[in-house]
Motif scaffolding. Sequence first.
Motif, mmCIF file in Angstrom:
data_model
loop_
_atom_site.group_PDB
_atom_site.id
_atom_site.type_symbol
_atom_site.label_atom_id
_atom_site.label_comp_id
_atom_site.label_asym_id
_atom_site.label_seq_id
_atom_site.Cartn_x
_atom_site.Cartn_y
_atom_site.Cartn_z
ATOM 1 N N GLN A 1 -23.817 -9.666 -5.023
ATOM 2 C CA GLN A 1 -22.402 -9.982 -4.773
ATOM 3 C C GLN A 1 -21.544 -9.662 -5.988
ATOM 4 O O GLN A 1 -21.993 -9.770 -7.128
ATOM 5 C CB GLN A 1 -22.254 -11.448 -4.410
ATOM 6 C CG GLN A 1 -22.649 -12.411 -5.513
ATOM 7 C CD GLN A 1 -22.442 -13.847 -5.066
ATOM 8 O OE1 GLN A 1 -21.349 -14.368 -5.078
ATOM 9 N NE2 GLN A 1 -23.546 -14.457 -4.629
ATOM 10 N N THR A 2 -20.282 -9.290 -5.702
ATOM 11 C CA THR A 2 -19.339 -9.048 -6.789
ATOM 12 C C THR A 2 -18.029 -9.774 -6.509
ATOM 13 O O THR A 2 -17.883 -10.955 -6.840
ATOM 14 C CB THR A 2 -19.086 -7.544 -7.003
ATOM 15 O OG1 THR A 2 -18.579 -6.969 -5.801
ATOM 16 C CG2 THR A 2 -20.363 -6.825 -7.411
ATOM 17 N N CYS A 3 -17.092 -9.101 -5.851
ATOM 18 C CA CYS A 3 -15.741 -9.639 -5.670
ATOM 19 C C CYS A 3 -15.317 -9.372 -4.244
ATOM 20 O O CYS A 3 -15.731 -8.377 -3.644
ATOM 21 C CB CYS A 3 -14.800 -8.941 -6.658
ATOM 22 S SG CYS A 3 -13.040 -9.143 -6.300
ATOM 23 N N TYR B 1 -21.085 -4.224 -12.588
ATOM 24 C CA TYR B 1 -20.171 -5.375 -12.564
ATOM 25 C C TYR B 1 -20.656 -6.458 -13.529
ATOM 26 O O TYR B 1 -19.884 -6.992 -14.326
ATOM 27 C CB TYR B 1 -20.086 -5.901 -11.132
ATOM 28 C CG TYR B 1 -19.398 -7.232 -10.993
ATOM 29 C CD1 TYR B 1 -18.020 -7.346 -11.142
ATOM 30 C CD2 TYR B 1 -20.126 -8.387 -10.690
ATOM 31 C CE1 TYR B 1 -17.395 -8.573 -11.012
ATOM 32 C CE2 TYR B 1 -19.505 -9.604 -10.557
ATOM 33 C CZ TYR B 1 -18.137 -9.700 -10.716
ATOM 34 O OH TYR B 1 -17.518 -10.909 -10.587
ATOM 35 N N MET C 1 -7.024 -0.610 -11.620
ATOM 36 C CA MET C 1 -7.490 -1.085 -10.316
ATOM 37 C C MET C 1 -8.639 -0.213 -9.798
ATOM 38 O O MET C 1 -9.595 -0.713 -9.202
ATOM 39 C CB MET C 1 -6.339 -1.091 -9.312
ATOM 40 C CG MET C 1 -5.221 -2.066 -9.643
ATOM 41 S SD MET C 1 -5.745 -3.798 -9.695
ATOM 42 C CE MET C 1 -5.506 -4.263 -8.003
ATOM 43 N N MET D 1 -7.695 -9.064 -4.696
ATOM 44 C CA MET D 1 -6.688 -8.575 -5.642
ATOM 45 C C MET D 1 -6.284 -7.145 -5.297
ATOM 46 O O MET D 1 -5.108 -6.789 -5.356
ATOM 47 C CB MET D 1 -7.233 -8.637 -7.071
ATOM 48 C CG MET D 1 -6.247 -8.129 -8.096
ATOM 49 S SD MET D 1 -6.884 -8.224 -9.774
ATOM 50 C CE MET D 1 -8.067 -6.871 -9.784
ATOM 51 N N HIS D 2 -7.268 -6.344 -4.917
ATOM 52 C CA HIS D 2 -6.951 -4.965 -4.558
ATOM 53 C C HIS D 2 -6.092 -4.910 -3.298
ATOM 54 O O HIS D 2 -5.073 -4.224 -3.255
ATOM 55 C CB HIS D 2 -8.239 -4.160 -4.362
ATOM 56 C CG HIS D 2 -8.908 -3.818 -5.659
ATOM 57 N ND1 HIS D 2 -9.786 -4.663 -6.284
ATOM 58 C CD2 HIS D 2 -8.792 -2.731 -6.465
ATOM 59 C CE1 HIS D 2 -10.189 -4.112 -7.414
ATOM 60 N NE2 HIS D 2 -9.602 -2.941 -7.554
ATOM 61 N N VAL D 3 -6.497 -5.662 -2.288
ATOM 62 C CA VAL D 3 -5.752 -5.640 -1.023
ATOM 63 C C VAL D 3 -4.322 -6.119 -1.261
ATOM 64 O O VAL D 3 -3.358 -5.486 -0.840
ATOM 65 C CB VAL D 3 -6.444 -6.526 0.032
ATOM 66 C CG1 VAL D 3 -5.606 -6.599 1.304
ATOM 67 C CG2 VAL D 3 -7.831 -5.993 0.344
ATOM 68 N N GLN E 1 -5.583 -1.003 -0.804
ATOM 69 C CA GLN E 1 -6.477 -1.294 0.307
ATOM 70 C C GLN E 1 -7.650 -0.319 0.390
ATOM 71 O O GLN E 1 -8.784 -0.765 0.583
ATOM 72 C CB GLN E 1 -5.675 -1.313 1.610
ATOM 73 C CG GLN E 1 -6.453 -1.881 2.768
ATOM 74 C CD GLN E 1 -5.542 -2.286 3.906
ATOM 75 O OE1 GLN E 1 -4.642 -3.100 3.735
ATOM 76 N NE2 GLN E 1 -5.765 -1.711 5.061
ATOM 77 N N GLU F 1 -9.137 1.202 -1.965
ATOM 78 C CA GLU F 1 -10.065 0.877 -3.047
ATOM 79 C C GLU F 1 -10.885 -0.376 -2.727
ATOM 80 O O GLU F 1 -11.979 -0.568 -3.272
ATOM 81 C CB GLU F 1 -9.303 0.662 -4.361
ATOM 82 C CG GLU F 1 -8.817 1.945 -5.021
ATOM 83 C CD GLU F 1 -7.512 2.467 -4.438
ATOM 84 O OE1 GLU F 1 -7.016 1.904 -3.430
ATOM 85 O OE2 GLU F 1 -6.975 3.454 -4.977
ATOM 86 N N ASN G 1 0.813 -1.212 0.000
ATOM 87 C CA ASN G 1 0.000 0.000 0.000
ATOM 88 C C ASN G 1 0.849 1.266 0.000
ATOM 89 O O ASN G 1 0.391 2.316 -0.418
ATOM 90 C CB ASN G 1 -0.910 0.022 1.230
ATOM 91 C CG ASN G 1 -2.115 -0.859 1.057
ATOM 92 O OD1 ASN G 1 -3.026 -0.527 0.319
ATOM 93 N ND2 ASN G 1 -2.108 -2.009 1.703
ATOM 94 N N ASN H 1 -19.655 -4.058 0.389
ATOM 95 C CA ASN H 1 -20.641 -4.746 -0.446
ATOM 96 C C ASN H 1 -20.785 -6.214 -0.033
ATOM 97 O O ASN H 1 -21.897 -6.746 0.041
ATOM 98 C CB ASN H 1 -20.241 -4.652 -1.920
ATOM 99 C CG ASN H 1 -21.334 -5.184 -2.836
ATOM 100 O OD1 ASN H 1 -22.438 -4.659 -2.859
ATOM 101 N ND2 ASN H 1 -21.032 -6.260 -3.556
ATOM 102 N N PRO I 1 -14.965 -0.382 -0.446
ATOM 103 C CA PRO I 1 -16.359 -0.558 -0.891
ATOM 104 C C PRO I 1 -16.691 -2.017 -1.208
ATOM 105 O O PRO I 1 -17.851 -2.422 -1.060
ATOM 106 C CB PRO I 1 -16.462 0.301 -2.150
ATOM 107 C CG PRO I 1 -15.151 0.924 -2.379
ATOM 108 C CD PRO I 1 -14.228 0.582 -1.279
ATOM 109 N N LEU I 2 -15.708 -2.786 -1.632
ATOM 110 C CA LEU I 2 -15.960 -4.203 -1.925
ATOM 111 C C LEU I 2 -16.220 -4.964 -0.636
ATOM 112 O O LEU I 2 -17.064 -5.860 -0.586
ATOM 113 C CB LEU I 2 -14.772 -4.820 -2.678
ATOM 114 C CG LEU I 2 -14.331 -4.113 -3.964
ATOM 115 C CD1 LEU I 2 -13.276 -4.924 -4.691
ATOM 116 C CD2 LEU I 2 -15.515 -3.878 -4.873
#
Lengths: 475, 241, 196
Positions: free
Chosen positions: B39-41, A427, A414, B45-47, B52, B54, A402, B61, B57-58
Motif C-alpha cells: 500500500q501507498t497512498c 515510496y 505531483m 491529493m492528486h485527484v 486525475q 496521475e 483537471n 495499486n 496508478p494509485l
Amino acid sequence: MTTFLGMPATAPRGVGHLRGDEPFPRAAHTALADGQLRRNLRHATTTIRAKSGRVIAELPDWQELRSAGSAIKADVLSRLPELLERLEARVTERGGVVHWAADANEANAIVTELVRRTGAERVIKVKSMATQEIALNEALEAAGIQPVETDLAELIVQLGQDRPSHILVPAIHRNRSEIRDIFLRAMPGVDPGLTDDPPALAAAARRYLRETFLSTRVAISGANFGIAETGTLAVVESEGNGRMCLTLPETLITVMGIEKVVPAWTDLEVFLQLLPRASTGERMNPYTTMWTGVTPGDGPQNFHLVLLDNGRSAVLADRVGRQALHCIRCSACLNVCPVYERTGGHAYGSVYPGPIGAVLSPQLTGVEDNASLPFASSLCGACFDACPVKIDIPSILVHLRNQAPHPPAEKAVMRAAAYAMSRPRLYARAQRAAKLARIAGRRGRALPPPLSGWTAARDLPEVPRQTFRDWWAAR
Amino acid sequence: MRIALFVTCLADTLFPEAAKATVRLLERLGHEVVFPVEQTCCGQMHVNTGYQPEALPLVRNYVSTFAGYDVIVAPSGSCVGSIRHQHPAVAAAAGQAGLAARAHDVGARTYELSELLVDVLGVEDVGACFPHRVTYHPTCHSLRMIRVGDKPLRLLRHVRGLELIELPDAEQCCGFGGTFALKNAETSAAMLADKMTAVESTGAPICTAGDASCLMHIGGGLRRAGSPVRTLHLAEILAAT
Amino acid sequence: MSSKDVILGRVRAALRDTPTPEPVVRDYRRSFPAADLELLVDRLVDYRATVHRVAADAVAASVSGITGGTVVVPPGLPLGWRPPGALPDDGLAPDRIAAADAVLTAAAVAVAETGTIVLDASPDQGRRIITLLPDVHIVVLRPDQVVASVPEAVARLDPARPLTWISGPSATSDIELNRVEGVHGPRHLHVLLLER
C-alpha cells in the motif's frame, strides 16, 4: 458539412462581468484584510443560515423536493431544444415577441435596439443576474439610455458605484451605516437627517423610486422560470419593485438564460417550495409575478423575451459540469460557504460568486479565463448539502481542476509523487528521506513557496523518527 | 475478524501514533490486524488538485493491494471518502470499466475507524479510559462525504473519565482542504483562526478528530499561536487505557 | 443563419451522446389534508399582515374600520363588500390609484402552509396595478379558497391569467439579511377571512 451550425461556444471576452481582474487568492487578500467586511459577511450569512434552516426543517419532504427539482432540471437540459421552441411558440401565440441571443454582445444589441425603438431614454430594471452577466447597463448607458436599478440592494450598489457581491443580496458586504452613508452621498433628494434604521432606509428608497416607477415606459427584467407548456414567465421577489416593473410600463423586455426553461406548469409546485426557503429563508417570498404573453388592459402591452446562450451551451457540453445549469440562483451555497464568508463575493471576479460561481463562471468563459476559481474551495461539501437542486459542486470543482492550467513546478512534483506512490518500494525509500524535512520542520521556520503558505500561519508537524511501516516491520 | 489496515500516507509518514493506536485498539478488541506492505497512498491529493490521470496508478495499486480483504479500515474519513467515491470515478473517466467496478467493490469494504467500530464490529464502548476534557471536530469529509454522523461522539461518550465538551460551530470547515491550504493560504488561515478560537473557547486541553490531515492543520496553528491545546487523533483516545 | 439556429445547433451538439435522464420521481407530498385556517392566520401574522375574522355581511364595515380614506375597488367586486365612497376601477389613471388610501379585492386562492394569497386578475380582483400602488391592500378571503399547500394552489390556478402571489406586505432582506416590511408594494396587508 454541418460545422457552421456551431459548436458549443464560451462567453466572448471583452464584454460582460464573468471575468475578474486578478486571480482569486490575490483578490481574497484584499478582502481578508477588511475587518468590517468580514464582520458584515459573518453577521449576514449567520443570520440567513439560521432562518433558512428553520423553515426547511418545517417541510417533511424537503429531500424529496430536492430530488424532484434536480430531476426536473436534468430532464430540461436533456431536451432543451424542444422546450425552448415550445416556449417560443407559446409566448408568441400570446402576443409576445421572442428573440435569440447567442452571446452578450447580441443580447445587449437586441435590448438596446428595442428600447431605442420606444424612444425611451430611461429604463427601470428588476434585479437580474443575466443582465448583470452581460453588462447590459453599460451597453444601455453607451447608447444614451439610463438604466435605473430598482431592487434595494442593486440600488445601493448602483448609487455606491460598487460591484454586487452576492447573488441574492448584492450589497451584503455593506452594513446599515455604510448604506446610510451611500444614500446621503448619492441619492437625489434624500432627507439629510436619514438614520441607519433599516425601515428608514427602505422608506428612503421607496420615496426616491416612486416617481420613476410611475413615469418610465420601459422595464427590463430577468426570469426565474419560463414554462414551456404555457409560455408563462415568473419573477420571484420581495420588495414590490418587481411588480412595479412588470406591471406599470408599456414595454417589458425580459432577458432569460436558456437553462431557465421548465417543462410544465406543475413543475412550479416544486420550485416555489424550494427557492424561497433556500434563498431568503422564508416560507414564501413576499411577491411572485407570473405572466403569459400580453394581457389586454393589464400590464405591459409590448412584451419581448430574449433567450440568452452566452456560454451556456459550452457548460451543457460537459457531462460532469452541466449540472451547474440546474442552478435556480437561490444563493444558499454562498451562505454556507466558509470561503465566501471570509472573502466575500468580489474576490470571485464574476457576477456569480461563491461555490456556484466557482463552477459556473469558469465553464461559461472557458476554464483558462477563470483558472483560479475551481481552486477557491476547501471542498468541505457544505454547498452540496445546502443546494435545493442538489448540484454536486465539490465534484464539479474537482473535475474543473483537471482542466485548469497547472504551474510547471507543481506539475513536476505531483508527477514525481505519483510515480513514487505507485511503486511501493520506491515510496518507502522516499518516505525515509522525508525525515530530512525535520530540520526544515522546526517551529517557526519558513519554507520556500508554495510551502511558505503553510508555514505563514502554522507549524509543520515534527517528523517522527520511525514511520508506521518501519514500526510494523520491527514488531 | 481479520482486518486489513490502510494506514494512509500521512499517518504512515507523519502521524504513526494514530496508526499504531488503531492497531492496538483493534487487537485489544480481539481482532487480527494485517498490514499489506504494497500500500501507498489513496491519491486524493492528486485527484483534488487536478491530476486525475496521475492518480490512476494509485487507484490501481490500492485496488490490487486490498482486493483480497473483506474488511479494510483507515483512520481517515477523507481518505475513505476518496476511496469510496473518487476511485471508481477516476477509473471510469480513464475508460477502465473493469477497474471501476473493482474499485467500487473494494471501496464498499473500506471503512473509516468509527464506521468500522460502530457499524461493522457493533461496539460503542471500546473499553478506553482517558480522564481528560476533550472537544471533537467533525471533519468535513467524515461528516458530508461518508456521513459518519455521531458515531465518533458515541464512541467518545463511552470513554471512561472523558469529559466531552461541545465545539461551537463544529461543522464549519477548519480550512485545511489539502492543497487549498497552500494555494489559498490566507483564506485557509482565516478559516483556521476561527476554528482555533472555537476550540480554545471550549477550555478543553485536547481537540480530537478522525483525520490526521485536519489535525495537522489545526495543531500546527495552535502550536504557532503558542496555545496549550493539543490535538490527538480519535484512535489515540480510543486506544488509551 | 439566424441566432436561433446557431443556439439550437450548439445545444444539440452539446447534447450529443447524452443518455436519457432518469424519470422525474414525484414522491414529495402531493395529497394533503383539508387546509388549516389557523395555520394560515399564524403564517400571515408572522409576516406582519393583519387578519380579521369577519362575517360575509360585515366586510364593508370592517373596511371602513381599517381606513376612512379612498378605497379603490375592482369593477367585479361584490357590491355588498364595498365601503361607502369606494372608487371603482374603470380604467383609473395610475396617479389616481397611487393617491388612494387603500385597495379592496377578493382573491383566487390562498396557501395555509406558506401564508400566501394569490390574485388572478379576475373581475373581483382587477388589474394588477390597483393592488400595487395604494399603501394598504385589503383582501377578502373565503374559507373554501384556502388550500393547505403550494401544489394544490398551483393546480387550482390558470397560468393564462396574470398571477400575483402575495405573502405578507412588501418586504426586503437587503439590509444585513434582516426582514424589513414595507418597500415599494403596499406596506400594510389586511386579510378579511370570512367566517364559514
